[in-house]
Scaffold this motif. Sequence first.
Motif, PDB file in Angstrom:
ATOM      1  N   TRP A   1      70.019  24.504  32.099  1.00 35.21           N
ATOM      2  CA  TRP A   1      69.165  25.656  32.358  1.00 35.21           C
ATOM      3  C   TRP A   1      69.486  26.838  31.437  1.00 35.21           C
TER       4      TRP A   1
ATOM      5  N   THR B   1      67.519  23.230  37.236  1.00 32.71           N
ATOM      6  CA  THR B   1      68.051  24.590  37.363  1.00 32.71           C
ATOM      7  C   THR B   1      69.496  24.589  37.838  1.00 32.71           C
TER       8      THR B   1
ATOM      9  N   CYS C   1      63.039  25.531  40.701  1.00 35.00           N
ATOM     10  CA  CYS C   1      63.729  24.375  41.289  1.00 35.00           C
ATOM     11  C   CYS C   1      62.776  23.566  42.163  1.00 35.00           C
TER      12      CYS C   1
ATOM     13  N   ASN D   1      66.932  20.263  45.403  1.00 31.35           N
ATOM     14  CA  ASN D   1      67.583  21.055  46.450  1.00 31.35           C
ATOM     15  C   ASN D   1      68.333  20.161  47.427  1.00 31.35           C
TER      16      ASN D   1
END
Length: 485
Positions: free
Chosen positions: A46, A87, A154, A159
């Motif tokens: 990122w 990310t 994201c 996640n």
Amino acid sequence: MDRQLEEAGFAASEAGQNGFSEALRNALGADLVLTGDETARYCSDWHGDVQCRAEAVLRPRTTEEVSACVRAAATLGLGIVPQGGNTGLVLGGVPDTPVAVVVLSLERMTRIRQIDPDDFSAVVEAGVMLETFKDEVSKAGLFFPLALGAQGSCQIGGNVSTNAGGVNVLRYGMTRELVLGLEVVLPDGSVFSGLSQLRKDNRGIDLKQLFIGAEGTLGIITAVSVKLLPRPEQVATALLALESLDDAIRLYRRARHQCCDLMSAFEFMPPLALRLAQEGIPDLQLPMDADHSAYVLMEISGSGLVDIDDLMARFLEQVMEDGLVIDGVLAQSQAQAQNIWLIREGMNEGQAKRGKHLRTDVSVPLSKLAEFVAEAEAAVASEMPDAICVSYGHVGDGNVHLNVLPDFEAGSAAIDAQILKAKKIVNSVLDRYKGSISAEHGIGRLKKPDFDTRLPDTHRQLLTAIKRAVDPHWTMNPGCQIDRT
């Protein structure tokens, strides 16, 4: 897709050193396979600190296509690096070798399959951006509480794969606590279909937990069923100035008792954070002076009959009368609240603009947080007087980002050496506090050496046994978390 694989009739020996991409296109179709210069953005982290290459990038649209991609890669003997929004901060989603590895991007799996207001749940595909999902859920009068600075980039699958934290962990927990079920493509291409929306299901081992936080080392998450909550109709946001981090901990204890579970965020920042935020977002207007010793960003929220504004006002009146808080700003509108949150987000941009630096993500017992920060910063200052510490984080869960900005006038090699030295200093202090080297970012490739040296034998044996059982050929995200033994 099975027929295409069968008709392709390829094998690793036929692909040869440079024939992987052609074999993949023959099996999967050119639309699913990127090669050459097209792969560049998938092979950089990122912040742009690391660049690599891959044999190809695979971009499936459906679970069936993910399964076909996994089987094709397995037939060719290729490792697979699953990637969401890329990310992450620990290099979990980029390859560390260009040889015999493909990146599998979930960016095309963008369907929200279901939002169920009556069940307070939703089913969403892995490639849906967190912010997009939160917006759609809000339209239904509901709320998905995961909140990250990168939520505009994201993806839900990432996640879950990293068990992301964020600013609302204090009230709602890590991502793990928001997941009801998963759909996962396993290393042999088979699909674990576990998209349950049940709140209570005690039928033995909870298999979905194997994949949450595994960073794609056991399989590729393609869809997630999650918990939803009533949308907060009232939110009170305040930026408060204090004399010290010790006072911030005292304030947190008091807020935790008096505001209870209505407190959704409690972030601490040093004065440098405000200046960094302006460097990161030049037109950012600071709501107060940046010359106090410590700052807290506090938020409480709720719905229904609770008067959130009154609760915040009464709480702040008491703590200011007692001298615990010496100055403060209470947002009077959503725009003002967003501006306050931009300080927290902008400080990361400011650090990035200054150059390559040490980013830590550690946790200690809450009761030791202020003591740890003071000792770690003193240790860095003693051995690296030209470095600057920037310590901030989530008071309520003991998570500190104790970052170190090196002497940027030094050359690239010297900066790398300073970063390594600073990491060793911080981790040495952390070990004395029996803390964790990763509170919310994961292990990836960046933290693997530090993770490995601190891994107890029994812990290592269990992790290795699970990996061998689920991924016997070690093809899923090779080089991430643990090495093949």
